[in-house]
Design a protein around this motif. Structure first.
Motif, PDB file in Angstrom:
ATOM      1  N   LEU A  33       3.160  -9.090   3.584  1.00 48.78           N
ATOM      2  CA  LEU A  33       2.593  -7.748   3.624  1.00 48.78           C
ATOM      3  C   LEU A  33       2.563  -7.216   5.049  1.00 48.78           C
ATOM      4  CD1 LEU A  33      -0.460  -8.418   1.310  1.00 48.78           C
ATOM      5  CD2 LEU A  33       1.597  -7.145   0.713  1.00 48.78           C
ATOM      6  N   GLN A  34       2.706  -5.903   5.169  1.00 44.80           N
ATOM      7  CA  GLN A  34       2.511  -5.260   6.466  1.00 44.80           C
ATOM      8  C   GLN A  34       1.022  -4.971   6.588  1.00 44.80           C
ATOM      9  OE1 GLN A  34       4.783  -1.721   7.109  1.00 44.80           O
ATOM     10  NE2 GLN A  34       3.672  -1.209   8.962  1.00 44.80           N
ATOM     11  N   GLU A  49       1.873  -0.897  -0.293  1.00 45.64           N
ATOM     12  CA  GLU A  49       2.450  -2.135   0.246  1.00 45.64           C
ATOM     13  C   GLU A  49       2.132  -3.305  -0.680  1.00 45.64           C
ATOM     14  OE1 GLU A  49       4.300  -4.687   3.091  1.00 45.64           O
ATOM     15  OE2 GLU A  49       4.439  -2.559   2.685  1.00 45.64           O
ATOM     16  N   ARG A  52       4.282  -2.916  -3.763  1.00 48.95           N
ATOM     17  CA  ARG A  52       5.678  -3.218  -3.461  1.00 48.95           C
ATOM     18  C   ARG A  52       5.918  -4.725  -3.524  1.00 48.95           C
ATOM     19  NH1 ARG A  52       8.202  -5.554   0.499  1.00 48.95           N
ATOM     20  NH2 ARG A  52       6.356  -5.656   1.803  1.00 48.95           N
TER      21      ARG A  52
END
Length: 77
Positions: A33-34, A49, A52
């Motif tokens: 994850l960002q 995110e 995704r």
């Protein structure tokens, strides 16, 4: 309606057992994850995110490939 980012409770649930914010950030990054950092030091993960990475949209089924070749059929005699 869900918030545009994961709530602190959701992040704490994902990072169960971790107490330090830096450890939570490292763990979330290890999941792919960002992760950004809030002004208070807590991790900030966008809900998009998360989706995704963990709720990917299913790709449409591939249509059968049609060729211009003969189409043989077994006809009972």
């Amino acid at each position: 309606m869900p918030t545009p980012h994961l709530t602190d409770a959701e992040i704490d649930d994902v990072c169960a057992g971790l107490k330090q914010n830096a450890a939570k950030i490292r763990f979330l990054q290890s999941l792919g994850l960002q992760v950004d950092r809030k002004p208070n030091g807590r991790p900030l993960v966008a809900r998009g995110e998360w989706d995704r990475r963990f709720n990917p949209t299913p790709s449409p089924a591939a249509a059968p490939v049609r060729t211009n070749g003969p189409r043989w059929k077994n006809i009972p005699t």
